[in-house]
Design a protein around this motif. Sequence first.
Motif, PDB file in Angstrom:
ATOM      1  N   SER A  78      -6.398  -7.049  -2.401  1.00  0.00           N
ATOM      2  CA  SER A  78      -5.911  -5.722  -2.016  1.00  0.00           C
ATOM      3  C   SER A  78      -7.071  -4.774  -1.719  1.00  0.00           C
ATOM      4  O   SER A  78      -6.869  -3.694  -1.163  1.00  0.00           O
TER       5      SER A  78
ATOM      6  N   THR B 193      -7.140  -2.987   1.561  1.00  0.00           N
ATOM      7  CA  THR B 193      -6.795  -1.591   1.784  1.00  0.00           C
ATOM      8  C   THR B 193      -7.619  -0.627   0.933  1.00  0.00           C
ATOM      9  O   THR B 193      -8.064   0.404   1.412  1.00  0.00           O
ATOM     10  N   TRP B 194      -7.816  -0.963  -0.337  1.00  0.00           N
ATOM     11  CA  TRP B 194      -8.331   0.010  -1.299  1.00  0.00           C
ATOM     12  C   TRP B 194      -9.853  -0.021  -1.345  1.00  0.00           C
ATOM     13  O   TRP B 194     -10.462  -1.078  -1.260  1.00  0.00           O
TER      14      TRP B 194
ATOM     15  N   ARG C 234     -10.662  -3.591   0.072  1.00  0.00           N
ATOM     16  CA  ARG C 234     -11.357  -3.830   1.343  1.00  0.00           C
ATOM     17  C   ARG C 234     -12.656  -4.604   1.059  1.00  0.00           C
ATOM     18  O   ARG C 234     -13.231  -4.479  -0.037  1.00  0.00           O
TER      19      ARG C 234
ATOM     20  N   GLY D 283      -1.790  -0.504   5.637  1.00  0.00           N
ATOM     21  CA  GLY D 283      -2.760  -1.592   5.562  1.00  0.00           C
ATOM     22  C   GLY D 283      -2.331  -2.775   6.399  1.00  0.00           C
ATOM     23  O   GLY D 283      -1.142  -2.943   6.674  1.00  0.00           O
TER      24      GLY D 283
ATOM     25  N   ALA E 144      -0.026  -5.783   1.235  1.00  0.00           N
ATOM     26  CA  ALA E 144      -1.059  -5.094   2.016  1.00  0.00           C
ATOM     27  C   ALA E 144      -2.419  -5.568   1.534  1.00  0.00           C
ATOM     28  O   ALA E 144      -2.693  -5.557   0.340  1.00  0.00           O
TER      29      ALA E 144
ATOM     30  N   ASP F 192       0.804  -1.224   0.000  1.00  0.00           N
ATOM     31  CA  ASP F 192       0.000   0.000   0.000  1.00  0.00           C
ATOM     32  C   ASP F 192       0.834   1.269   0.000  1.00  0.00           C
ATOM     33  O   ASP F 192       0.289   2.360   0.056  1.00  0.00           O
TER      34      ASP F 192
END
Length: 266
Positions: free
Chosen positions: A187, A157-158, A189, A145, A154, A140
Amino acid sequence: MFNEDFPWDAFDSEWYHSLNYATLRDDDHDILTIVRDFFTEAHAQDRPERAWSGLDVGTGANLYPALSMLPFCRRIRLHEFSASNVSWLEREIGGGFRPSWDPFWAALCEREPYAAVADPRARLREVAEVCQDSVFTLSDGAETGPRDVFNGLAVRTWDVGTMFFGAESMTTDFVEFKLAVGRFMHSLRPGAPFAAAFMRDSKGYTVGDVDFPAVAIKEQDVAECLEGLASRVEVQVTGLEATLRAGYGGMIVATGRAADGRAGWR
Ligand SMILES: C[S@@+](CC[C@H](N)C(=O)[O-])C[C@H]1O[C@@H](n2cnc3c(N)ncnc32)[C@H](O)[C@@H]1O
């Protein structure tokens, strides 16, 4: 052959842009419309308290996935492996993108959130972060993250993500294709809206005089590889007449929401 077997730094970004994005083709227009409507409705449903963080994987010389996230994002990471594409993106965005992107932006502006962006060139320059990195080591950047203990990736996160003509066009290996889709999905969320586009039944492609790989997937493969990774998935096909170049059979676009599970992780 695998992703690491190809000379990604020799990717001729200008040549690729000229072939694919000098004009807005009907198939890209269809995909742009699907993604525009999907993100507009997802954002209206979610009504987030603050603007999203967006991720585009394998950006290459294509700005339209980033443009499709532009009204909704405070930052958009362009996660690209090739040094030549990274330089091209920095120049293209830093200088104010060229007029060939205007028809793409005009198609997006048929929906209100896009039309409300007064200066898309300035806005993209402000929010875009070009990062040279691989989808297989996605991290990230801000180190914020939650991290996977095995590989430093990570995860979750996005808030919104795109990956266009990436996973199937970076390897000839079906397992590696699935891994790239898995890394992209993980990656995001849980619940994050995403859009992913794929060349259908591609035998590989040439950029300038360099050959690059592909996995010849169909829409069933996309649906199957998203099982367990995503919910509310819709897979659509366009451009079956395949007029762009030889050696493929249309384009596939998938939209949906990232799931919470770990299926397809490795
Ligand atoms: C067919 S191009 C697609 C480019 C662009 N997204 C588009 O829609 O036209 C495939 C892209 O994947 C990138 N790529 C290759 N290996 C990658 C990797 N391991 N991680 C991230 N991107 C990669 C290439 O550099 C190239 O930009």
